[in-house]
Design an enzyme around this catalytic site. Structure first.
Site, PDB file in Angstrom:
ATOM      1  CG  PHE A   1      -1.836  -1.237   1.237  1.00 18.94           C
ATOM      2  CD1 PHE A   1      -2.741  -1.521   0.216  1.00 18.94           C
ATOM      3  CD2 PHE A   1      -1.688  -2.149   2.267  1.00 18.94           C
ATOM      4  CE1 PHE A   1      -3.489  -2.682   0.241  1.00 18.94           C
ATOM      5  CE2 PHE A   1      -2.433  -3.312   2.292  1.00 18.94           C
ATOM      6  CZ  PHE A   1      -3.344  -3.581   1.278  1.00 18.94           C
ATOM      7  NE  ARG A   2       3.350   4.109  -4.434  1.00 25.14           N
ATOM      8  CZ  ARG A   2       4.187   3.329  -5.111  1.00 25.14           C
ATOM      9  NH1 ARG A   2       3.836   2.113  -5.462  1.00 25.14           N
ATOM     10  NH2 ARG A   2       5.371   3.760  -5.443  1.00 25.14           N
ATOM     11  CG  LEU A   3       1.270   2.048   3.916  1.00 21.80           C
ATOM     12  CD1 LEU A   3       0.408   1.349   4.963  1.00 21.80           C
ATOM     13  CD2 LEU A   3       0.954   3.547   3.911  1.00 21.80           C
TER      14      LEU A   3
END
Ligand SMILES: Cc1cc2nc3c(=O)[nH]c(=O)nc-3n(C[C@H](O)[C@H](O)[C@H](O)COP(=O)(O)O)c2cc1C
Length: 198
Positions: A174-176
């Site tokens: 989740f692009r974290l």
């Protein structure tokens, strides 16, 4: 994978490089090199990493090329590794120094003969009339050196980027993503470590 508590960012870079050697299809040691000219213009190109140890990151090139000229006028530089298959990048910033003649000679001698002739024949980054001109130079140096030794050209050597700053970036869902920074402390003797937002 569990990461060992690394003493230095060099050891972590070496581990990531070793994993890239296994996991990356092409040129796992390829890195972008950013330089800045004397009048402040940035430029980028790929080079191949030839050594990574506690002193820094070494690459070889023609000192009369654009990057060679830039680095001799302004030693500030940055490197970027991006391994698409591993979804990782490492950013490195610092200043370059020139490797010793002995180091450059040893690496030059390890290159294939045709690559050594190429180092003589290529006036890297300068205009050429056409491919024929380069081929004529290759033929000239092939004849000149015959079966004898090929010495390292004076204008061909290595730079070592001595880092002050590293960022290890790792993809997370989740692009974290994860970003871990190592900054050389004020005494230049140890590394301050911090994490920053993705
Ligand atoms: C994967 C890859 C690796 C490269 N490795 C080197 C290298 O180690 N040394 C080098 O001088 N040029 C290397 N090149 C060529 C450079 O990217 C560049 O075209 C050349 O050095 C001239 O750059 P300059 O005009 O900015 O000096 C490589 C290119 C690629 C695509």
């Amino acid at each position: 994978m569990q990461e060992a508590p690394f003493q230095t960012p060099f050891k972590l870079a070496q581990q990531w490089l070793a994993e890239a050697e296994d996991g990356e299809v092409n040129d796992p040691t390829a890195m972008s090199l950013a330089t800045v000219s004397a009048d402040g213009a940035p430029s980028l190109r790929m080079v191949l990493l030839k050594a990574c140890d506690e002193r820094g990151f070494t690459f070889y090139t023609n000192f009369e090329s654009r990057k060679g000229t830039d680095l001799q006028e302004n030693p500030n530089a940055a490197l970027l590794f991006h391994w698409k298959s591993l979804r990782r990048q490492i950013r490195v910033e610092g200043r370059v120094e020139i490797v010793t003649d002995a180091e450059a000679d040893a690496y030059f001698a390890s290159r294939p003969r045709t690559a050594r002739i190429g180092a003589w024949a290529s006036k890297q980054s300068r205009p050429m009339e056409g491919r024929f001109e380069f081929e004529a130079e290759i033929a000239r140096y092939t004849t000149k050196f015959g079966a004898g030794d090929i010495p390292r050209p004076d204008v061909w050597s290595g730079f070592r980027l001595v880092p002050k700053y590293f960022e290890f970036w790792r993809d997370r869902k989740f692009r974290l993503h994860e970003r871990k920074i190592y900054k050389l402390n004020d005494l230049g003797q140890g590394w301050d470590i911090e994490e920053i937002y993705p």
